[in-house]
Design a protein around this motif. Sequence first.
Motif, PDB file in Angstrom:
ATOM      1  N   ASP A  13       0.808  -1.222   0.000  1.00 20.19           N
ATOM      2  CA  ASP A  13       0.000   0.000   0.000  1.00 20.19           C
ATOM      3  C   ASP A  13       0.840   1.271   0.000  1.00 20.19           C
ATOM      4  O   ASP A  13       0.318   2.354  -0.320  1.00 20.19           O
ATOM      5  CB  ASP A  13      -0.932   0.022   1.211  1.00 20.19           C
ATOM      6  N   GLN A 304      -0.025  -0.536 -11.365  1.00 14.55           N
ATOM      7  CA  GLN A 304      -0.630  -1.499 -10.446  1.00 14.55           C
ATOM      8  C   GLN A 304       0.427  -2.349  -9.731  1.00 14.55           C
ATOM      9  O   GLN A 304       0.181  -3.503  -9.370  1.00 14.55           O
ATOM     10  CB  GLN A 304      -1.609  -2.395 -11.208  1.00 14.55           C
ATOM     11  N   ASP A 307      -0.672  -4.142  -6.555  1.00  9.48           N
ATOM     12  CA  ASP A 307      -1.438  -5.372  -6.771  1.00  9.48           C
ATOM     13  C   ASP A 307      -0.514  -6.531  -7.124  1.00  9.48           C
ATOM     14  O   ASP A 307      -0.716  -7.670  -6.684  1.00  9.48           O
ATOM     15  CB  ASP A 307      -2.460  -5.172  -7.884  1.00  9.48           C
ATOM     16  N   ARG A 310       1.128  -7.740  -4.004  1.00 13.41           N
ATOM     17  CA  ARG A 310       0.177  -8.502  -3.177  1.00 13.41           C
ATOM     18  C   ARG A 310       0.063  -9.939  -3.685  1.00 13.41           C
ATOM     19  O   ARG A 310       0.014 -10.890  -2.887  1.00 13.41           O
ATOM     20  CB  ARG A 310      -1.198  -7.825  -3.182  1.00 13.41           C
TER      21      ARG A 310
END
Length: 325
Positions: A13, A304, A307, A310
């Motif tokens: 984040d 991104q 993402d 993650r």
Amino acid sequence: MKAIVITRPGGPDVLEFQEVPDPELRPGHVIVRISAAAINRADTYQNRGMHAVPPGCAPYPGLECSGTIEAVADDVQSWKVGDQVCALLGGGGYAEKVSVPAVHLLPIPKGVSLQDAAGLPEVVCTVWSTVFMTSHLSSGENFLVHGGSSGIGTFAIQIAKYIGAKVFCTAGDLTKLEQCRVLGADVLINYKEEDFVKRVKEETGGKGVNVILDNMGALYLQRNLDALSMDGRLFIIGFQGGNSGEVNLGPILSKRLTVQGAGLRGRSVEKKAQIVDEVLTHVWPAVECGKVKPVIYKTFPLAQAADAQRLLETSKHVGKILLIP
């Protein structure tokens, strides 16, 4: 240019897609316009302030990329503007452009796309420098790689098989193990369901494996020592299972074991250049004849990157995850 900036220590984040200054062209360097960059677990450690950027390298994450040379320093003779390359980076892959020492560049292997080649430099240089240049795995020996479905693992399986080793690997589910088998692994071990030491001993007549490439650290240290053969070599490249614990040192003496560890990012420009030269000589022919290939799981737009990280941290992927500027 645009790049992914680490705004504060933390998880994915903390990454932000921002406008940043273009890289400067320094002596001995080229500027590469990035076509793709691969992500590595080391990037997530950098997010958290645990993986220092080497002096002179871009502060953005990213340890490998592919792209096209856009500018060349006057003292660089081996490359020219327009050459398509892949690069081992000290940082800066999560961006549209990066400055790279010319000696850390590799040509795009024949038969590999410019985009997919981004998944090669870091894993290839890591595995070749540890398993082969240092631990000297050779034909006819037994080799165990933990995390066989990772970027490191998928390459290590292929190159060890190519040189004639018997390949053991661990992974956490049947789907991943099947993909490791397709890549050439001979012995597949589900670490969630069986003891890899017991399985290794069963498959080797009690002798153990000659070389282990380990990303777990403390959690596996004792079992790795137990799984090695006489004169076995353990190379540690990560601490996903912690970096501190107790261990019985007896097997090191009784079996004449060698235990080593090293990272790639912090090595000198000259040492990295030596590794890159060896990779070009010994690994690129295996890639160009189709015996070794990059394994690409998924691509994300550069914006991104959070993402993509993650996904990496779930360990659901097999092979490499790429970012596309």
